[in-house]
Design a protein around this motif. Structure first.
Motif, PDB file in Angstrom:
ATOM      1  N   ARG A 127      28.025  -5.158 -19.223  1.00 40.27           N
ATOM      2  CA  ARG A 127      27.959  -5.684 -17.998  1.00 40.27           C
ATOM      3  C   ARG A 127      27.091  -6.808 -18.054  1.00 40.27           C
ATOM      4  NH1 ARG A 127      30.794  -1.845 -18.242  1.00 40.27           N
ATOM      5  NH2 ARG A 127      32.252  -0.961 -16.885  1.00 40.27           N
ATOM      6  N   ASP A 130      46.688 -17.890 -14.666  1.00 42.69           N
ATOM      7  CA  ASP A 130      45.278 -17.756 -14.340  1.00 42.69           C
ATOM      8  C   ASP A 130      44.400 -18.861 -15.067  1.00 42.69           C
ATOM      9  OD1 ASP A 130      45.792 -15.210 -13.813  1.00 42.69           O
ATOM     10  OD2 ASP A 130      45.685 -14.508 -15.640  1.00 42.69           O
ATOM     11  N   GLU A 159      39.501 -17.555 -13.249  1.00 42.80           N
ATOM     12  CA  GLU A 159      39.212 -16.224 -12.354  1.00 42.80           C
ATOM     13  C   GLU A 159      40.320 -15.353 -11.897  1.00 42.80           C
ATOM     14  OE1 GLU A 159      36.899 -16.382  -8.022  1.00 42.80           O
ATOM     15  OE2 GLU A 159      36.633 -18.299  -9.482  1.00 42.80           O
ATOM     16  N   LYS A 160      39.894 -14.269 -12.381  1.00 40.71           N
ATOM     17  CA  LYS A 160      41.034 -13.135 -12.165  1.00 40.71           C
ATOM     18  C   LYS A 160      40.605 -11.791 -11.797  1.00 40.71           C
ATOM     19  CE  LYS A 160      44.607 -10.774 -14.890  1.00 40.71           C
ATOM     20  NZ  LYS A 160      45.341 -10.647 -16.152  1.00 40.71           N
ATOM     21  N   GLN A 161      41.134 -11.315 -10.585  1.00 37.26           N
ATOM     22  CA  GLN A 161      40.326  -9.929 -10.170  1.00 37.26           C
ATOM     23  C   GLN A 161      41.860  -9.143 -10.044  1.00 37.26           C
ATOM     24  OE1 GLN A 161      38.492 -10.565  -6.579  1.00 37.26           O
ATOM     25  NE2 GLN A 161      38.295  -8.452  -5.984  1.00 37.26           N
ATOM     26  N   GLU A 162      41.377  -8.031 -10.450  1.00 36.57           N
ATOM     27  CA  GLU A 162      42.563  -6.815 -10.538  1.00 36.57           C
ATOM     28  C   GLU A 162      41.800  -5.767  -9.816  1.00 36.57           C
ATOM     29  OE1 GLU A 162      44.343  -5.985 -14.167  1.00 36.57           O
ATOM     30  OE2 GLU A 162      44.497  -7.774 -14.769  1.00 36.57           O
ATOM     31  N   GLU A 163      42.595  -5.021  -9.068  1.00 31.25           N
ATOM     32  CA  GLU A 163      42.396  -3.596  -8.632  1.00 31.25           C
ATOM     33  C   GLU A 163      43.428  -2.694  -8.845  1.00 31.25           C
ATOM     34  OE1 GLU A 163      41.826  -1.896  -4.103  1.00 31.25           O
ATOM     35  OE2 GLU A 163      41.250  -4.090  -4.606  1.00 31.25           O
ATOM     36  N   PHE A 184      37.599  -1.638 -10.181  1.00 36.62           N
ATOM     37  CA  PHE A 184      37.956  -3.155 -10.117  1.00 36.62           C
ATOM     38  C   PHE A 184      37.760  -3.744 -11.275  1.00 36.62           C
ATOM     39  CE2 PHE A 184      36.388  -1.585  -6.174  1.00 36.62           C
ATOM     40  CZ  PHE A 184      37.591  -1.982  -5.168  1.00 36.62           C
ATOM     41  N   SER A 185      38.333  -4.824 -11.674  1.00 36.68           N
ATOM     42  CA  SER A 185      38.339  -5.736 -12.863  1.00 36.68           C
ATOM     43  C   SER A 185      38.269  -7.027 -12.458  1.00 36.68           C
ATOM     44  CB  SER A 185      39.504  -5.381 -13.861  1.00 36.68           C
ATOM     45  OG  SER A 185      39.391  -6.307 -14.938  1.00 36.68           O
ATOM     46  N   TYR A 186      37.186  -7.859 -12.941  1.00 34.14           N
ATOM     47  CA  TYR A 186      36.830  -9.041 -12.527  1.00 34.14           C
ATOM     48  C   TYR A 186      36.742  -9.915 -13.739  1.00 34.14           C
ATOM     49  CZ  TYR A 186      35.214 -13.344 -10.071  1.00 34.14           C
ATOM     50  OH  TYR A 186      34.970 -14.561  -9.553  1.00 34.14           O
ATOM     51  N   THR A 187      37.538 -10.910 -14.141  1.00 31.77           N
ATOM     52  CA  THR A 187      37.316 -11.677 -15.295  1.00 31.77           C
ATOM     53  C   THR A 187      37.119 -13.374 -14.774  1.00 31.77           C
ATOM     54  OG1 THR A 187      38.690 -10.314 -16.776  1.00 31.77           O
ATOM     55  CG2 THR A 187      38.401 -12.490 -17.222  1.00 31.77           C
ATOM     56  N   SER A 188      36.091 -13.809 -15.365  1.00 31.65           N
ATOM     57  CA  SER A 188      35.968 -15.271 -15.012  1.00 31.65           C
ATOM     58  C   SER A 188      35.196 -15.999 -16.061  1.00 31.65           C
ATOM     59  CB  SER A 188      35.396 -15.507 -13.707  1.00 31.65           C
ATOM     60  OG  SER A 188      33.766 -15.179 -13.709  1.00 31.65           O
TER      61      SER A 188
END
Length: 147
Positions: A36, A66, A81-85, A98-102
Motif C-alpha cells: 500500500r 479502462d 482509473e478503475k474501482q471495484e467493490e 474495495f479495489s482501486y487502481t489508478s
C-alpha cells in the motif's frame, strides 16, 4: 592520525535488543504495508522506427474501456482509473473489499509527430500506442553512387 573500525554488518545488533529489531524488521518488511505504500506505475517500452513511435504499457487485468489516452499540444497522457467493490457473504462472516487502481503516465512528443495518425490497441495485458511521423520527417533511403 588514528583509524577506528566502526561496526559493520558483522556486528550483531540482535544481541543488544533482539525484540526491537525483530519488530521493526517485521513492520517494514510486511507485504500488507509495503504493497500500500509503494506506488504502482506500469513499465513502459518506447521504440522508434522509420515511420512511427511505439509506446507499450504493461497493464494486465484491465479492459480496453479502462484506458484514457489524451493528447494536449505535444504531451500524450495515458491514464487508468478503475474501482471495484466485491462483497462475500458466508455463514458466519461477511467480507467486503474495495479495489482501486489508478495510474497516469505522460510523455512529451517531438515536433515530427503526425497527430492525426495515433492508434491504440490492448491485447494480452499490453497497451500498444502507435504514433505516426509526418511525411516530411520520414527519411527516404537511397543508394548514393560514388563518381
Amino acid at each position: 592520525m588514528a583509524l577506528i573500525k566502526l561496526p559493520g554488518k558483522s556486528y550483531n545488533t540482535d544481541a543488544v535488543n533482539p525484540f526491537v529489531n525483530n519488530v521493526f524488521d517485521n513492520l517494514f518488511n510486511d507485504s500488507f504495508i509495503s504493497d500500500r505504500l509503494v506506488t504502482r506505475v506500469p513499465a513502459v517500452n518506447i521504440t522508434e522506427s522509420a515511420d512511427a513511435f511505439s509506446i507499450e504499457v504493461a497493464a494486465p487485468g484491465l479492459q480496453k474501456s479502462d484506458f484514457k489516452i489524451n493528447v494536449d499540444k505535444n504531451i500524450i497522457s495515458i491514464s487508468v482509473e478503475k474501482q471495484e467493490e466485491k462483497e462475500e457473504n458466508g455463514k458466519v462472516y461477511s467480507k467486503k473489499e474495495f479495489s482501486y487502481t489508478s495510474f497516469s503516465r505522460s510523455f512529451t512528443l517531438p515536433d515530427i509527430v503526425d497527430y492525426a495518425n495515433i492508434d491504440a490497441s490492448y491485447e494480452s495485458g499490453v497497451l500498444a500506442v502507435k504514433i505516426g511521423k509526418k511525411e516530411e520527417a520520414i527519411v527516404a533511403k537511397r543508394l548514393i553512387e560514388v563518381k
